[in-house]
Scaffold this motif. Sequence first.
Motif, short mmCIF file in Angstrom:
data_model
loop_
_atom_site.label_atom_id
_atom_site.label_comp_id
_atom_site.label_asym_id
_atom_site.label_seq_id
_atom_site.Cartn_x
_atom_site.Cartn_y
_atom_site.Cartn_z
N ASN A 78 0.81 -1.21 0.00
CA ASN A 78 0.00 0.00 0.00
C ASN A 78 0.85 1.27 0.00
O ASN A 78 0.50 2.25 -0.66
CB ASN A 78 -0.93 0.00 1.22
N LEU A 79 1.94 1.26 0.75
CA LEU A 79 2.79 2.44 0.79
C LEU A 79 3.45 2.68 -0.56
O LEU A 79 3.46 3.80 -1.07
CB LEU A 79 3.86 2.28 1.88
N SER A 80 3.98 1.63 -1.16
CA SER A 80 4.61 1.76 -2.48
C SER A 80 3.61 2.25 -3.51
O SER A 80 3.92 3.12 -4.35
CB SER A 80 5.18 0.41 -2.92
N ALA A 81 2.39 1.71 -3.45
CA ALA A 81 1.35 2.09 -4.42
C ALA A 81 0.96 3.56 -4.25
O ALA A 81 0.79 4.29 -5.23
CB ALA A 81 0.13 1.19 -4.26
N TRP A 82 0.81 4.00 -3.01
CA TRP A 82 0.43 5.38 -2.74
C TRP A 82 1.49 6.33 -3.28
O TRP A 82 1.19 7.30 -3.99
CB TRP A 82 0.26 5.57 -1.23
N ILE A 83 2.75 6.06 -2.96
CA ILE A 83 3.85 6.92 -3.41
C ILE A 83 3.92 6.95 -4.94
O ILE A 83 4.09 8.01 -5.55
CB ILE A 83 5.18 6.45 -2.80
N GLY A 84 3.75 5.79 -5.56
CA GLY A 84 3.81 5.72 -7.02
C GLY A 84 2.61 6.37 -7.69
O GLY A 84 2.76 7.11 -8.67
N ARG A 85 1.41 6.12 -7.16
CA ARG A 85 0.18 6.65 -7.76
C ARG A 85 0.17 8.17 -7.73
O ARG A 85 -0.27 8.82 -8.69
CB ARG A 85 -1.03 6.09 -7.01
N CYS A 86 0.64 8.74 -6.63
CA CYS A 86 0.61 10.20 -6.47
C CYS A 86 1.93 10.85 -6.85
O CYS A 86 2.09 12.07 -6.69
CB CYS A 86 0.25 10.54 -5.03
N GLU A 87 2.86 10.06 -7.37
CA GLU A 87 4.15 10.55 -7.86
C GLU A 87 4.86 11.41 -6.81
O GLU A 87 5.37 12.49 -7.10
CB GLU A 87 3.96 11.33 -9.17
#
Length: 219
Positions: free
Chosen positions: A43-52
């Motif tokens: 979830n943390l990786s996805a959040w950082i990636g999704r919101c750049e």
Amino acid sequence: MPVVTVASTKGGTAKTTLALCLADWWRHANLTVECLDIDPNRNLSAWIGRCELPITCQSVGEDDVVFAAVEAARRSDMVVIDVAGSLARGMLYAIGAADAVLIPCKPSANDALEAARTRQQIMTAIAAAQKRAPNAHIPHAVVLTQVNRRASVTANTVDQLRVLGVPLLGNSAGPVDMPHRTAYQQASYRGSPLDDPAVREDMGVIVSAVEQLIETCHG
């Protein structure tokens, strides 16, 4: 450099939100920050990636946590580990690698009990470390999350945690917390919670208390 592990044996405690807010606060303070995402859901990786978001984050398997934390601490000023409660071995490793552990906990009786279970994992890691270094210690504390400061359940949870012997993150004014704000939820689509002024105020108080907690490890 300091390693902060955010851990809970229970899901839904705002663990990833807390980890992201800490990392982004220190980034804005011009520190180099690296996150380790141990949660299988990433979830943390996805959040950082999704919101750049300009935060370095690597996904790590539970057996690689300690090595990854050591290497990240050599490269960066601050390291933040987000670990899932479902990974018993990974949690123990992430706790053992930490200079401080934060236990996010919502105001409820069940969440307080889970926070106490998480603390037991920390005490196990401390006991193991003390076999080699008798003075070994891992500072740790609960961070209350999704808090309604006017609700009696908040005071009840604080009392319950104290009875259970679980320390609360705080300062001279008392426990510090993350109030319930829609900004934390909206940020998962829009960017960092710190974009909201009220969240920045929340996190300024929390980070100050976290940095004091880290000092107890190095003092």
